[in-house]
Design a protein around this motif. Sequence first.
Motif, PDB file in Angstrom:
ATOM      1  N   LEU A 115       1.096  -1.318   0.098  1.00 23.49           N
ATOM      2  CA  LEU A 115      -0.132   0.200  -0.047  1.00 23.49           C
ATOM      3  C   LEU A 115       0.846   1.316  -0.051  1.00 23.49           C
ATOM      4  O   LEU A 115       0.676   2.299  -0.670  1.00 23.49           O
ATOM      5  N   SER A 116       1.877   1.290   0.884  1.00 19.08           N
ATOM      6  CA  SER A 116       2.592   2.565   1.133  1.00 19.08           C
ATOM      7  C   SER A 116       3.668   2.879  -0.021  1.00 19.08           C
ATOM      8  O   SER A 116       4.102   3.884  -0.194  1.00 19.08           O
ATOM      9  N   HIS A 117       4.161   1.619  -0.878  1.00 18.00           N
ATOM     10  CA  HIS A 117       5.085   1.937  -1.900  1.00 18.00           C
ATOM     11  C   HIS A 117       4.607   1.538  -3.220  1.00 18.00           C
ATOM     12  O   HIS A 117       5.166   2.141  -4.344  1.00 18.00           O
ATOM     13  N   ASN A 118       3.711   0.572  -3.589  1.00 12.17           N
ATOM     14  CA  ASN A 118       3.372   0.334  -4.831  1.00 12.17           C
ATOM     15  C   ASN A 118       1.966   0.967  -5.172  1.00 12.17           C
ATOM     16  O   ASN A 118       1.683   1.339  -6.293  1.00 12.17           O
ATOM     17  N   PHE A 119       0.856   1.005  -4.275  1.00 14.26           N
ATOM     18  CA  PHE A 119      -0.183   1.619  -4.705  1.00 14.26           C
ATOM     19  C   PHE A 119      -0.307   3.000  -4.468  1.00 14.26           C
ATOM     20  O   PHE A 119      -0.886   3.880  -5.088  1.00 14.26           O
ATOM     21  N   TYR A 120       0.458   3.564  -3.674  1.00  7.86           N
ATOM     22  CA  TYR A 120       0.730   4.965  -3.326  1.00  7.86           C
ATOM     23  C   TYR A 120       1.571   5.530  -4.480  1.00  7.86           C
ATOM     24  O   TYR A 120       2.559   5.241  -5.046  1.00  7.86           O
ATOM     25  N   GLN A 121       1.038   6.652  -5.022  1.00  8.68           N
ATOM     26  CA  GLN A 121       1.479   7.334  -6.277  1.00  8.68           C
ATOM     27  C   GLN A 121       2.275   8.454  -5.393  1.00  8.68           C
ATOM     28  O   GLN A 121       1.884   9.513  -5.166  1.00  8.68           O
ATOM     29  N   SER A 122       3.688   8.311  -5.246  1.00  3.26           N
ATOM     30  CA  SER A 122       4.461   9.301  -4.334  1.00  3.26           C
ATOM     31  C   SER A 122       4.709  10.582  -5.224  1.00  3.26           C
ATOM     32  O   SER A 122       4.986  11.587  -4.275  1.00  3.26           O
ATOM     33  N   THR A 123       4.761  10.735  -6.338  1.00  2.00           N
ATOM     34  CA  THR A 123       4.835  11.970  -7.128  1.00  2.00           C
ATOM     35  C   THR A 123       3.750  13.005  -6.884  1.00  2.00           C
ATOM     36  O   THR A 123       3.978  14.103  -6.715  1.00  2.00           O
ATOM     37  N   TYR A 124       2.490  12.462  -6.977  1.00  2.00           N
ATOM     38  CA  TYR A 124       1.137  13.409  -6.959  1.00  2.00           C
ATOM     39  C   TYR A 124       0.555  13.134  -5.566  1.00  2.00           C
ATOM     40  O   TYR A 124      -0.606  13.815  -5.323  1.00  2.00           O
ATOM     41  N   HIS A 125       0.896  12.049  -4.711  1.00  2.00           N
ATOM     42  CA  HIS A 125       0.413  11.958  -3.488  1.00  2.00           C
ATOM     43  C   HIS A 125      -1.161  11.455  -3.508  1.00  2.00           C
ATOM     44  O   HIS A 125      -2.022  12.344  -3.213  1.00  2.00           O
TER      45      HIS A 125
END
Length: 451
Positions: free
Chosen positions: A392-402
Amino acid sequence: MMIIKPGAHVAIYGFFALVLLTVVSCGESPHAVKVAPKPPPTTSPQQASLPGTPIPTPQVSQLSPVIDQLTQQVLLNIREHGWNASAMDHGQTTGGLYINWKMDDPSQTNALKTGSDGETSGSHDPQVELYYLNALAEYKTLHPQDQSFNGDIQKALPYIRADFANYNVPKGWIYFYLLRDGSLLHDDQLVNEAHLAATNFYTHWYDPNAGLVYNRAHSPGVYNTEHALNCAAALIDAGKRWNEPTWVTAGEEGIDHVISVALDPQTHLFYNNVNVLADGSQQVLNHQAKPSTQGNGVEALLTAYNLTHNQHYLDVAGQVLQSMFSSRLWDDVNGGLFFALDLDTNVLEQSYKETRAQTLSLIALHRYNLLMHQLGQPQIQMEKETKLIDVLSHNFYQSTYHGFFYRMTPTFQVYRSHAGTGIGYEDYFTTEAMGTALDALQQTEFASLSI
């Protein structure tokens, strides 16, 4: 959604949400029956002001820097891009959150699949706003010294109070969210609204002939397994909280009836939908076993166990979790859970992974293992719990646009839906997915869970 210490007269709330790209409720297939609300019951001012049993404040565990930063960024994203002042509800401008917006172009909002009613492009879903408020309430509880989201809470509260002033649809997770958020935010109106929701479950949707709560407006009657279990758990909790013993009995009967019909005896997984016939008998309608149904169903069983100490409920919860994470639903290669396994045909729907499936399954597994630890009993599938947090925190989460999408491919790429089944390239953040993801991840930061 937090687990309760054994013996506490409180319950775990359930959850159910909007499927992002359509305006169908999350947890239901596009062909599932929608519940038609019935007229509200008459509730005296004295009833509406009942405070109920106090809910204990959950104890905070060691905070995760990864989860904390992720949560802050997602909440800031919703603050900046999520609010729609022109949102409509039943033909009136009410304001509220967008259903979704394009990840890299937030000006593109409320995308719907082909063929959807154009009027819904301006609508909003109160359920996702309740998810959002819950994420804020959890953050505030975990970080009492951080005042940066107090304004967001005050902005969201009036919407929630208005939207759920007389909630009259048989979805038990709503009861638990209102109750818990009311407690965490010290908001008596939300607690009162939870009480009225439970009153409506019993008054309008409980069938004494069948011994459970279901959609009685449909013919034949029908229930989604997770809803029926959570409504039953809500009646048990509300019955104990507001001294309504007939509600407690109805809730216990409801859980027993659902387990007897909707739990597949070979796989120990729950079917998705069941019909209720005129004579009160039940007939499986949809043989799919969805991770979201298993997770939400386990939450209700844990609630029932905490309130009744019925060992059967705890045993079934453990069986369901063990079966789900040991079945083909779990992706041993990439991690995460596929959408569904048909228990009749044995066909695995593996073209995508739904965010909500991961969140509800994580919550259920985390709560179960916390409870087992409290009882001094063996925990299960701990490596799957760790893996789900990571997924959830690394694959599903889109870290560029949050943010979070409704679903992704098995290898965690942007999903492209077929014509008529979605919006095409589904790079749209949804407030439903973001709210449920923040709930699941933040719950892992609590050492003790209560509602």
